[in-house]
Design a protein around this motif. Sequence first.
Motif, PDB file in Angstrom:
ATOM      1  N   MET A 256      14.222 -36.678   9.694  1.00 16.65           N
ATOM      2  CA  MET A 256      14.423 -37.458  10.910  1.00 16.65           C
ATOM      3  C   MET A 256      15.701 -37.055  11.638  1.00 16.65           C
ATOM      4  O   MET A 256      15.818 -37.248  12.839  1.00 16.65           O
ATOM      5  N   HIS A 257      16.662 -36.496  10.895  1.00 17.57           N
ATOM      6  CA  HIS A 257      17.937 -36.056  11.484  1.00 17.57           C
ATOM      7  C   HIS A 257      18.241 -34.657  10.964  1.00 17.57           C
ATOM      8  O   HIS A 257      18.261 -34.429   9.749  1.00 17.57           O
ATOM      9  N   LEU A 258      18.506 -33.734  11.876  1.00 21.45           N
ATOM     10  CA  LEU A 258      18.826 -32.352  11.509  1.00 21.45           C
ATOM     11  C   LEU A 258      20.028 -31.891  12.321  1.00 21.45           C
ATOM     12  O   LEU A 258      19.990 -31.854  13.548  1.00 21.45           O
ATOM     13  N   ASP A 259      21.097 -31.549  11.623  1.00 25.25           N
ATOM     14  CA  ASP A 259      22.342 -31.144  12.269  1.00 25.25           C
ATOM     15  C   ASP A 259      22.566 -29.660  12.040  1.00 25.25           C
ATOM     16  O   ASP A 259      22.837 -29.222  10.915  1.00 25.25           O
ATOM     17  N   LEU A 260      22.464 -28.886  13.109  1.00 24.29           N
ATOM     18  CA  LEU A 260      22.630 -27.425  13.052  1.00 24.29           C
ATOM     19  C   LEU A 260      23.853 -26.959  13.827  1.00 24.29           C
ATOM     20  O   LEU A 260      23.942 -25.794  14.215  1.00 24.29           O
ATOM     21  N   LEU A 261      24.806 -27.847  14.035  1.00 26.81           N
ATOM     22  CA  LEU A 261      26.005 -27.493  14.787  1.00 26.81           C
ATOM     23  C   LEU A 261      26.650 -26.227  14.223  1.00 26.81           C
ATOM     24  O   LEU A 261      26.885 -26.120  13.023  1.00 26.81           O
ATOM     25  N   GLY A 262      26.919 -25.268  15.072  1.00 29.35           N
ATOM     26  CA  GLY A 262      27.627 -24.068  14.646  1.00 29.35           C
ATOM     27  C   GLY A 262      26.795 -23.036  13.906  1.00 29.35           C
ATOM     28  O   GLY A 262      27.348 -22.042  13.426  1.00 29.35           O
ATOM     29  N   CYS A 263      25.494 -23.246  13.793  1.00 25.52           N
ATOM     30  CA  CYS A 263      24.626 -22.268  13.121  1.00 25.52           C
ATOM     31  C   CYS A 263      24.341 -21.127  14.101  1.00 25.52           C
ATOM     32  O   CYS A 263      23.286 -21.073  14.758  1.00 25.52           O
ATOM     33  N   ALA A 264      25.288 -20.218  14.180  1.00 23.21           N
ATOM     34  CA  ALA A 264      25.323 -19.231  15.265  1.00 23.21           C
ATOM     35  C   ALA A 264      24.226 -18.176  15.202  1.00 23.21           C
ATOM     36  O   ALA A 264      23.984 -17.468  16.180  1.00 23.21           O
ATOM     37  N   LYS A 265      23.565 -18.054  14.064  1.00 23.89           N
ATOM     38  CA  LYS A 265      22.527 -17.035  13.939  1.00 23.89           C
ATOM     39  C   LYS A 265      21.154 -17.527  14.395  1.00 23.89           C
ATOM     40  O   LYS A 265      20.166 -16.792  14.299  1.00 23.89           O
ATOM     41  N   LEU A 266      21.097 -18.766  14.888  1.00 21.30           N
ATOM     42  CA  LEU A 266      19.835 -19.324  15.365  1.00 21.30           C
ATOM     43  C   LEU A 266      19.783 -19.307  16.886  1.00 21.30           C
ATOM     44  O   LEU A 266      20.788 -19.571  17.548  1.00 21.30           O
ATOM     45  N   THR A 267      18.627 -19.026  17.416  1.00 24.32           N
ATOM     46  CA  THR A 267      18.420 -19.100  18.858  1.00 24.32           C
ATOM     47  C   THR A 267      17.613 -20.361  19.177  1.00 24.32           C
ATOM     48  O   THR A 267      17.011 -20.979  18.296  1.00 24.32           O
ATOM     49  N   SER A 268      17.586 -20.720  20.441  1.00 23.91           N
ATOM     50  CA  SER A 268      16.794 -21.875  20.865  1.00 23.91           C
ATOM     51  C   SER A 268      15.320 -21.666  20.522  1.00 23.91           C
ATOM     52  O   SER A 268      14.621 -22.607  20.116  1.00 23.91           O
ATOM     53  N   ARG A 269      14.848 -20.446  20.670  1.00 25.69           N
ATOM     54  CA  ARG A 269      13.443 -20.146  20.350  1.00 25.69           C
ATOM     55  C   ARG A 269      13.180 -20.319  18.859  1.00 25.69           C
ATOM     56  O   ARG A 269      12.143 -20.870  18.467  1.00 25.69           O
ATOM     57  N   ASP A 270      14.123 -19.869  18.023  1.00 22.44           N
ATOM     58  CA  ASP A 270      13.981 -20.048  16.575  1.00 22.44           C
ATOM     59  C   ASP A 270      13.809 -21.522  16.236  1.00 22.44           C
ATOM     60  O   ASP A 270      12.951 -21.895  15.418  1.00 22.44           O
ATOM     61  N   ILE A 271      14.632 -22.345  16.852  1.00 24.20           N
ATOM     62  CA  ILE A 271      14.618 -23.779  16.554  1.00 24.20           C
ATOM     63  C   ILE A 271      13.322 -24.418  17.023  1.00 24.20           C
ATOM     64  O   ILE A 271      12.691 -25.189  16.286  1.00 24.20           O
ATOM     65  N   MET A 272      12.887 -24.110  18.224  1.00 20.58           N
ATOM     66  CA  MET A 272      11.676 -24.711  18.766  1.00 20.58           C
ATOM     67  C   MET A 272      10.449 -24.346  17.928  1.00 20.58           C
ATOM     68  O   MET A 272       9.585 -25.189  17.658  1.00 20.58           O
ATOM     69  N   MET A 273      10.393 -23.109  17.489  1.00 23.08           N
ATOM     70  CA  MET A 273       9.248 -22.668  16.695  1.00 23.08           C
ATOM     71  C   MET A 273       9.261 -23.311  15.309  1.00 23.08           C
ATOM     72  O   MET A 273       8.223 -23.746  14.809  1.00 23.08           O
ATOM     73  N   ALA A 274      10.431 -23.396  14.691  1.00 20.11           N
ATOM     74  CA  ALA A 274      10.516 -23.905  13.325  1.00 20.11           C
ATOM     75  C   ALA A 274      10.242 -25.402  13.251  1.00 20.11           C
ATOM     76  O   ALA A 274       9.610 -25.888  12.308  1.00 20.11           O
ATOM     77  N   MET A 275      10.711 -26.157  14.231  1.00 19.63           N
ATOM     78  CA  MET A 275      10.646 -27.614  14.145  1.00 19.63           C
ATOM     79  C   MET A 275       9.332 -28.193  14.653  1.00 19.63           C
ATOM     80  O   MET A 275       9.169 -29.417  14.707  1.00 19.63           O
ATOM     81  N   SER A 276       8.376 -27.357  14.963  1.00 19.91           N
ATOM     82  CA  SER A 276       7.105 -27.861  15.506  1.00 19.91           C
ATOM     83  C   SER A 276       6.357 -28.752  14.518  1.00 19.91           C
ATOM     84  O   SER A 276       5.545 -29.588  14.910  1.00 19.91           O
ATOM     85  N   ASN A 277       6.624 -28.573  13.212  1.00 16.01           N
ATOM     86  CA  ASN A 277       5.949 -29.377  12.194  1.00 16.01           C
ATOM     87  C   ASN A 277       6.657 -30.695  11.887  1.00 16.01           C
ATOM     88  O   ASN A 277       6.140 -31.514  11.124  1.00 16.01           O
ATOM     89  N   LEU A 278       7.844 -30.893  12.448  1.00 13.01           N
ATOM     90  CA  LEU A 278       8.631 -32.080  12.118  1.00 13.01           C
ATOM     91  C   LEU A 278       8.255 -33.237  13.037  1.00 13.01           C
ATOM     92  O   LEU A 278       8.920 -33.515  14.030  1.00 13.01           O
TER      93      LEU A 278
END
Length: 301
Positions: A256-278
Amino acid sequence: MDAPEQLPPPPPPADSSADSGPSSDWAELTHECLINVLSRLTAEQLWTGPMLVCKSWLRACTDPALHSAFDLEARFESSPESIRWWSPEFERRVDAMLRSAVGWSDGGLAAIRARHCSDRALDLVAERCPNLQVLSIKSCQSVTDASMARIASRCTNLRELDISYCYEVSHESLVLIGRNCPNLKVLRRNLMNWLDPSQHEGVVPSEYLNACPQEGDSEAAAIGKYMPRLEHLEIRFSKLTAKGLTSICDGCLDLMHLDLLGCAKLTSRDIMMAMSNLKNLKEIIKPKSVFRRPVFRAIRW
């Protein structure tokens, strides 16, 4: 009050206090009434005042009913940062306090919130605290996989774990915790800001800053595979990649809560694709938030 960088000293032995109690009517309180009054104090207030009054008060202060939780977090949060908190002397003092609380709890300690303790204290926690549910031990440079393995095997009721800034703890500990603590709901595994380490210079030893864990994807794989019931996850400044984030999002569907502050190796696209199941995700803190350059407050002592 002691200087901000100090913690209260351990209490005197029970037979070292004066035989006479307080001269006021407080001396007439029954043990049960005294316990009721003392239960309203903070840990710091308990250690710096009542324990030093007399034998009967010291006995009351060490009653197991007052030691279901050991919480120094308010003390750390309210004090300015100091490099002295990274010293062996300070670590020994925290260890002594924690070990005392473990002994007094008579096995009833359910929550620990401390910083700068070591394997020595955690070994005793693992041995005597089978009902532990909350373990928050940020910035512990002497906590290693060895003590975490013992915690994992004996404190199987853990629901919340914070091992932020504990650089001697690896993904192997996450595997063991996940395997043995099936009810874990909250995990905080934040790292210091390696993108701008100047925030910590002069406080955190430079050799410790340079030891920042590099195994972001290994930790993410352990989380995704062995912690399926997580609801709250913080991995600030982790060096995980899209592969690691996918492992987490595929395995931790209750997040329900995911904190990725400062995770510099991730792109917005990476995040959108990965979190589609959440489907239950209510809040996500994205890597770009770091560019607001917040003042570092994660380890204020």
